[in-house]
Design a protein around this motif. Structure first.
Motif, short mmCIF file in Angstrom:
data_model
loop_
_atom_site.label_atom_id
_atom_site.label_comp_id
_atom_site.label_asym_id
_atom_site.label_seq_id
_atom_site.Cartn_x
_atom_site.Cartn_y
_atom_site.Cartn_z
N THR A 21 0.84 -1.21 0.00
CA THR A 21 0.00 0.00 0.00
C THR A 21 0.87 1.25 0.00
OG1 THR A 21 -1.76 -1.14 1.17
CG2 THR A 21 -1.80 1.25 1.24
N ASP A 22 0.57 2.13 -0.92
CA ASP A 22 1.31 3.39 -1.04
C ASP A 22 0.34 4.54 -0.78
OD1 ASP A 22 2.92 5.50 -1.65
OD2 ASP A 22 3.22 4.97 -3.75
N PRO A 23 0.50 5.29 0.32
CA PRO A 23 -0.46 6.34 0.64
C PRO A 23 -0.44 7.52 -0.34
CG PRO A 23 1.38 6.36 2.19
CD PRO A 23 1.56 5.16 1.31
N PHE A 24 0.59 7.62 -1.15
CA PHE A 24 0.70 8.76 -2.07
C PHE A 24 0.26 8.43 -3.49
CE2 PHE A 24 3.93 9.35 1.25
CZ PHE A 24 3.41 10.49 1.82
N ALA A 25 0.03 7.16 -3.80
CA ALA A 25 -0.38 6.77 -5.15
C ALA A 25 -1.62 5.90 -5.05
CB ALA A 25 0.74 6.02 -5.84
N THR A 26 -2.78 6.54 -5.07
CA THR A 26 -4.02 5.79 -4.88
C THR A 26 -4.30 4.82 -6.02
OG1 THR A 26 -5.22 7.65 -5.83
CG2 THR A 26 -5.10 7.54 -3.45
N ASP A 27 -3.85 5.12 -7.23
CA ASP A 27 -4.09 4.19 -8.33
C ASP A 27 -3.23 2.92 -8.20
OD1 ASP A 27 -1.80 5.64 -8.77
OD2 ASP A 27 -1.96 5.54 -10.94
N ALA A 28 -2.16 2.97 -7.45
CA ALA A 28 -1.31 1.81 -7.26
C ALA A 28 -1.85 0.88 -6.17
CB ALA A 28 0.10 2.24 -6.88
N ASN A 29 -2.88 1.31 -5.47
CA ASN A 29 -3.41 0.51 -4.36
C ASN A 29 -4.50 -0.46 -4.80
OD1 ASN A 29 -1.71 1.72 -2.53
ND2 ASN A 29 -3.14 3.35 -2.06
N ILE A 30 -4.73 -0.58 -6.11
CA ILE A 30 -5.76 -1.49 -6.58
C ILE A 30 -5.40 -2.93 -6.23
CG2 ILE A 30 -6.86 -2.40 -8.66
CD1 ILE A 30 -6.62 0.44 -9.83
N GLY A 31 -4.14 -3.30 -6.41
CA GLY A 31 -3.70 -4.65 -6.04
C GLY A 31 -3.84 -4.91 -4.56
N ALA A 32 -3.54 -3.93 -3.75
CA ALA A 32 -3.69 -4.09 -2.30
C ALA A 32 -5.16 -4.27 -1.93
CB ALA A 32 -3.10 -2.90 -1.57
N GLY A 33 -6.02 -3.53 -2.60
CA GLY A 33 -7.46 -3.68 -2.35
C GLY A 33 -7.95 -5.07 -2.69
N GLY A 34 -7.44 -5.61 -3.80
CA GLY A 34 -7.81 -6.97 -4.17
C GLY A 34 -7.35 -7.99 -3.14
N LEU A 35 -6.14 -7.81 -2.64
CA LEU A 35 -5.65 -8.72 -1.60
C LEU A 35 -6.48 -8.63 -0.33
CD1 LEU A 35 -1.78 -8.34 -1.93
CD2 LEU A 35 -3.15 -10.35 -2.48
N ILE A 36 -6.89 -7.42 0.02
CA ILE A 36 -7.71 -7.24 1.21
C ILE A 36 -9.08 -7.88 1.02
CG2 ILE A 36 -8.91 -5.51 2.61
CD1 ILE A 36 -6.41 -3.71 2.20
N LEU A 37 -9.67 -7.68 -0.18
CA LEU A 37 -10.99 -8.25 -0.44
C LEU A 37 -10.97 -9.78 -0.41
CD1 LEU A 37 -12.36 -5.95 -3.27
CD2 LEU A 37 -13.22 -6.16 -0.95
N LEU A 38 -9.87 -10.38 -0.78
CA LEU A 38 -9.77 -11.84 -0.75
C LEU A 38 -9.19 -12.36 0.56
CD1 LEU A 38 -8.45 -12.44 -4.36
CD2 LEU A 38 -10.77 -12.77 -3.53
N GLY A 39 -8.32 -11.58 1.19
CA GLY A 39 -7.66 -12.03 2.41
C GLY A 39 -8.56 -12.07 3.62
N ARG A 40 -9.42 -11.09 3.77
CA ARG A 40 -10.31 -11.08 4.93
C ARG A 40 -11.26 -12.27 4.94
NH1 ARG A 40 -11.87 -4.73 5.47
NH2 ARG A 40 -9.92 -4.05 6.42
N PRO A 41 -11.97 -12.54 3.83
CA PRO A 41 -12.85 -13.72 3.87
C PRO A 41 -12.09 -15.03 4.04
CG PRO A 41 -13.44 -12.30 2.03
CD PRO A 41 -12.17 -11.77 2.61
N ALA A 42 -10.93 -15.16 3.42
CA ALA A 42 -10.16 -16.40 3.56
C ALA A 42 -9.74 -16.60 5.02
CB ALA A 42 -8.93 -16.36 2.66
#
Length: 63
Positions: A21-42
């Motif tokens: 996660t990069d706090p200064f580049a919001t468009d680069a956080n798409i991959g992190a968001g995907g990991l969070i969306l899959l990691g929490r339910p798993a």
């Protein structure tokens, strides 16, 4: 065994999301968001499986 693996996978996904996660580049956080969306339910399913397995083992031992 399955619960432990799912819990570990979920934890690793969330740790990976935190690491990339990069706090200064919001468009680069798409991959992190995907990991969070899959990691929490798993992780949640893994924890639920571990709890249910533990409860069932206690009930069988007491019966």
């Amino acid at each position: 065994m399955t619960g432990t693996i799912l819990l570990a996978v979920g934890f690793l996904m969330l740790a990976g999301a935190w690491a990339i996660t990069d706090p200064f580049a919001t468009d680069a956080n798409i991959g992190a968001g995907g990991l969070i969306l899959l990691g929490r339910p798993a992780g949640g399913v893994g924890l639920l499986i571990l709890l249910v397995d533990g409860i069932l083992r206690l009930r069988r031992r007491d019966a």
